[in-house]
Design a protein around this motif. Structure first.
Motif, PDB file in Angstrom:
ATOM      1  N   VAL A  30     -11.967  27.522  -4.438  1.00  0.00           N
ATOM      2  CA  VAL A  30     -13.397  27.278  -4.669  1.00  0.00           C
ATOM      3  C   VAL A  30     -13.574  25.929  -5.356  1.00  0.00           C
ATOM      4  O   VAL A  30     -12.722  25.478  -6.131  1.00  0.00           O
ATOM      5  CB  VAL A  30     -14.050  28.397  -5.502  1.00  0.00           C
ATOM      6  CG1 VAL A  30     -13.912  29.741  -4.803  1.00  0.00           C
ATOM      7  CG2 VAL A  30     -13.482  28.473  -6.911  1.00  0.00           C
ATOM      8  N   ASP A  31     -14.700  25.296  -5.056  1.00  0.00           N
ATOM      9  CA  ASP A  31     -15.035  24.003  -5.635  1.00  0.00           C
ATOM     10  C   ASP A  31     -16.244  24.072  -6.562  1.00  0.00           C
ATOM     11  O   ASP A  31     -16.455  23.152  -7.354  1.00  0.00           O
ATOM     12  CB  ASP A  31     -15.333  22.996  -4.522  1.00  0.00           C
ATOM     13  CG  ASP A  31     -14.152  22.821  -3.582  1.00  0.00           C
ATOM     14  OD1 ASP A  31     -13.132  22.269  -4.014  1.00  0.00           O
ATOM     15  OD2 ASP A  31     -14.242  23.256  -2.417  1.00  0.00           O
ATOM     16  N   PHE A  32     -17.026  25.153  -6.449  1.00  0.00           N
ATOM     17  CA  PHE A  32     -18.259  25.278  -7.217  1.00  0.00           C
ATOM     18  C   PHE A  32     -18.376  26.693  -7.770  1.00  0.00           C
ATOM     19  O   PHE A  32     -18.012  27.662  -7.096  1.00  0.00           O
ATOM     20  CB  PHE A  32     -19.480  24.970  -6.343  1.00  0.00           C
ATOM     21  CG  PHE A  32     -19.332  23.728  -5.508  1.00  0.00           C
ATOM     22  CD1 PHE A  32     -19.366  22.464  -6.091  1.00  0.00           C
ATOM     23  CD2 PHE A  32     -19.144  23.817  -4.131  1.00  0.00           C
ATOM     24  CE1 PHE A  32     -19.207  21.324  -5.322  1.00  0.00           C
ATOM     25  CE2 PHE A  32     -18.997  22.689  -3.350  1.00  0.00           C
ATOM     26  CZ  PHE A  32     -19.026  21.426  -3.952  1.00  0.00           C
ATOM     27  N   GLN A  79      -2.632  16.884  -4.227  1.00  0.00           N
ATOM     28  CA  GLN A  79      -2.515  18.325  -4.422  1.00  0.00           C
ATOM     29  C   GLN A  79      -3.837  18.870  -4.981  1.00  0.00           C
ATOM     30  O   GLN A  79      -4.597  18.168  -5.632  1.00  0.00           O
ATOM     31  CB  GLN A  79      -1.374  18.647  -5.390  1.00  0.00           C
ATOM     32  CG  GLN A  79      -1.611  18.187  -6.816  1.00  0.00           C
ATOM     33  CD  GLN A  79      -0.436  18.453  -7.733  1.00  0.00           C
ATOM     34  OE1 GLN A  79       0.231  17.524  -8.169  1.00  0.00           O
ATOM     35  NE2 GLN A  79      -0.175  19.717  -8.029  1.00  0.00           N
ATOM     36  N   MET A  80      -4.128  20.136  -4.653  1.00  0.00           N
ATOM     37  CA  MET A  80      -5.344  20.820  -5.088  1.00  0.00           C
ATOM     38  C   MET A  80      -6.608  20.146  -4.558  1.00  0.00           C
ATOM     39  O   MET A  80      -7.676  20.195  -5.167  1.00  0.00           O
ATOM     40  CB  MET A  80      -5.393  20.961  -6.614  1.00  0.00           C
ATOM     41  CG  MET A  80      -4.158  21.632  -7.182  1.00  0.00           C
ATOM     42  SD  MET A  80      -4.173  21.904  -8.956  1.00  0.00           S
ATOM     43  CE  MET A  80      -5.037  23.482  -9.024  1.00  0.00           C
ATOM     44  N   ILE A 102      -7.558  27.000  -6.871  1.00  0.00           N
ATOM     45  CA  ILE A 102      -6.844  27.671  -5.779  1.00  0.00           C
ATOM     46  C   ILE A 102      -6.776  29.176  -5.998  1.00  0.00           C
ATOM     47  O   ILE A 102      -6.619  29.653  -7.126  1.00  0.00           O
ATOM     48  CB  ILE A 102      -5.429  27.078  -5.640  1.00  0.00           C
ATOM     49  CG1 ILE A 102      -5.518  25.613  -5.176  1.00  0.00           C
ATOM     50  CG2 ILE A 102      -4.580  27.881  -4.669  1.00  0.00           C
ATOM     51  CD1 ILE A 102      -4.176  24.913  -5.105  1.00  0.00           C
ATOM     52  N   ASN A 103      -6.901  29.902  -4.917  1.00  0.00           N
ATOM     53  CA  ASN A 103      -6.706  31.350  -4.931  1.00  0.00           C
ATOM     54  C   ASN A 103      -5.228  31.640  -4.721  1.00  0.00           C
ATOM     55  O   ASN A 103      -4.740  31.652  -3.581  1.00  0.00           O
ATOM     56  CB  ASN A 103      -7.543  32.013  -3.840  1.00  0.00           C
ATOM     57  CG  ASN A 103      -7.379  33.529  -3.811  1.00  0.00           C
ATOM     58  OD1 ASN A 103      -6.771  34.108  -4.705  1.00  0.00           O
ATOM     59  ND2 ASN A 103      -7.927  34.159  -2.785  1.00  0.00           N
ATOM     60  N   VAL A 135      -5.485  24.032   1.286  1.00  0.00           N
ATOM     61  CA  VAL A 135      -5.253  23.346   0.021  1.00  0.00           C
ATOM     62  C   VAL A 135      -3.859  23.713  -0.478  1.00  0.00           C
ATOM     63  O   VAL A 135      -3.465  24.873  -0.463  1.00  0.00           O
ATOM     64  CB  VAL A 135      -6.349  23.715  -1.011  1.00  0.00           C
ATOM     65  CG1 VAL A 135      -6.418  25.206  -1.259  1.00  0.00           C
ATOM     66  CG2 VAL A 135      -6.163  22.939  -2.307  1.00  0.00           C
ATOM     67  N   PHE A 136      -3.111  22.701  -0.875  1.00  0.00           N
ATOM     68  CA  PHE A 136      -1.742  22.889  -1.357  1.00  0.00           C
ATOM     69  C   PHE A 136      -1.714  22.803  -2.877  1.00  0.00           C
ATOM     70  O   PHE A 136      -2.290  21.884  -3.457  1.00  0.00           O
ATOM     71  CB  PHE A 136      -0.809  21.828  -0.771  1.00  0.00           C
ATOM     72  CG  PHE A 136      -0.550  21.979   0.702  1.00  0.00           C
ATOM     73  CD1 PHE A 136       0.578  22.646   1.154  1.00  0.00           C
ATOM     74  CD2 PHE A 136      -1.444  21.460   1.639  1.00  0.00           C
ATOM     75  CE1 PHE A 136       0.829  22.777   2.515  1.00  0.00           C
ATOM     76  CE2 PHE A 136      -1.198  21.595   2.996  1.00  0.00           C
ATOM     77  CZ  PHE A 136      -0.058  22.258   3.436  1.00  0.00           C
ATOM     78  N   ALA A 137      -1.002  23.727  -3.503  1.00  0.00           N
ATOM     79  CA  ALA A 137      -0.942  23.762  -4.966  1.00  0.00           C
ATOM     80  C   ALA A 137       0.044  22.751  -5.522  1.00  0.00           C
ATOM     81  O   ALA A 137      -0.160  22.217  -6.619  1.00  0.00           O
ATOM     82  CB  ALA A 137      -0.567  25.167  -5.436  1.00  0.00           C
TER      83      ALA A 137
END
Length: 392
Positions: A360-362, A48-49, A182-183, A84-86
């Motif tokens: 986002v990752d960064f 997840q995430m 996650i958004n 991406v899954f929360a």
């Protein structure tokens, strides 16, 4: 022997058949897409995430449209899935490719595994402070340090909830995490922690990026968090400033009216707006204000916010104020104020168009103002960490 004469109708029919055969301009008949997704036994398994990346093989896809769904919910409309899954669980995902001749589709199983993450900065990829009164001390520089070692020191500080000083306009830090932030639609996404307090803001511009190419480093497109001043006509996009390394042994030029300023012409700068000036040195910090691991000059580019809000309330330099902007910046509101929280949905591309990022990752932060605050020194963004508001 008599020659056989074909009836005229036969000749015409033959000619038409020949024309049809040799002059067919209708082109090849379009065929419906054929979809193949090679699936591991039991389905795809991802934490997840973390990004789910699936690339189907589609035959006859030249004019096709694509759709990824879970029930009535749309995950994506591109050929390759990046989602991406929360939350953990097992999901049945359907991929459909459609053209004028029909459609091809396939259902796959995606297993999302539970995972525990650190709610904070996992890595600092890059760090460079612009000149400022805490440069070379937060974090501390020593002889032999370079870009790599200073980034490592900044990373260690943030992991320990210590403060990083970005200096004057442009000084920056690039941070990464052990998961994707996650958004979640309509919700606040993250908080960049600083040391802002009542009537004293040192706002930093926030940029975000996601790992589109999957290589784990921040080399993809950056998007700006469009805060309250994004469309302010006094906000300067693509502002550029160059600072010049000072002669630490030069004769200082103090300000006779303000005893706390020891050198008013300490570090020279010029910008792309035709302006020049100096970073002053004060009596409270005697070390070099110029990052000692860099060369004779350093240049920074980014969005600059107006400095007109920074005012001397006292009139004699003893009480300066830098009120916060409404929303969307680092080190702008105190960490426990809801106005300090950031939404990924505010991210825009370089043309100002909403980016609609899934996560986002960064995160990159740079000091967003070029301003002086009297005895408090230059306006300089400070960072103490990042909190993912999705993690409870």
């Amino acid at each position: 022997m008599k020659k056989r004469i074909l009836p005229a109708v036969c000749i015409v029919a033959a000619l038409l058949a020949g024309c049809s055969k040799n002059n067919d301009i209708s082109g090849p008949v379009e065929k419906a897409p054929e979809v193949t997704i090679v699936t591991p036994p039991g389905g795809f398994t991802v934490d997840q995430m973390k990004w789910v990346r699936i690339a189907p093989d589609v035959i006859n896809d030249e004019k096709a449209t694509f759709l990824w769904t879970i029930g009535a919910d749309t995950l994506g409309t591109t050929k390759d899935l990046l989602h991406v899954f929360a939350t953990e669980g097992q999901y049945t995902v359907k991929f459909t490719a459609t053209n004028s001749a029909g459609e091809g589709h396939q259902e796959i199983v995606v297993n999302i595994a539970a995972k525990t993450y650190t709610n904070g900065v996992a890595r600092v990829f890059d760090f460079l402070s612009a000149p400022g009164q805490f440069v070379n001390t937060m974090p501390a520089w020593k002889e032999g340090d370079n870009d790599s070692t200073m980034a490592a020191k900044a990373e260690a500080a943030l992991k320990n909830n210590s403060m990083i000083h970005l200096g004057g306009f442009g000084g920056y830090i690039v941070m990464g995490f052990d998961h994707t932030i996650i958004n979640t639609p309509g919700e606040n996404s993250f908080l960049v922690k600083g040391n802002a307090f009542n009537n004293w803001s040192e706002p930093g511009i926030i940029m975000v990026s996601y790992d589109a190419n999957g290589n784990g480093i921040p080399d993809d497109e950056w998007y700006e968090i469009a805060g309250s001043e994004y469309d302010n006509p006094k906000t300067v996009k693509n502002y550029q400033i160059t600072y010049y390394k000072p002669d630490e042994n030069k004769v200082p030029t103090p300000n006779d009216n303000y005893a706390y300023i020891s050198d008013t012409t300490y570090i020279r700068w010029k910008d792309n707006q035709g302006k020049t000036g100096f970073i002053s040195k004060n009596v409270f910090h005697s070390q070099s204000y110029y990052p000692q691991w860099k060369g004779d000059s350093i240049t920074f580019t980014g969005t600059k916010l107006t400095e007109e809000n920074v005012v001397d309330l006292s009139g004699n330099g003893s009480n300066y104020a830098s009120p916060a902007f409404d929303f969307g910046y680092a080190d702008n509101w105190s960490n426990n104020d809801d106005k300090a929280k950031i939404k990924i949905s505010w991210a825009v591309d370089e043309t100002g168009k909403q980016a609609n990022l899934k996560g986002v990752d960064f995160i990159k932060v740079h000091t967003g103002m070029r301003a002086k605050g009297g005895w408090l020194g230059e306006i300089s963004t400070e960072i103490t960490g990042v909190t993912d508001l999705n993690l409870k």
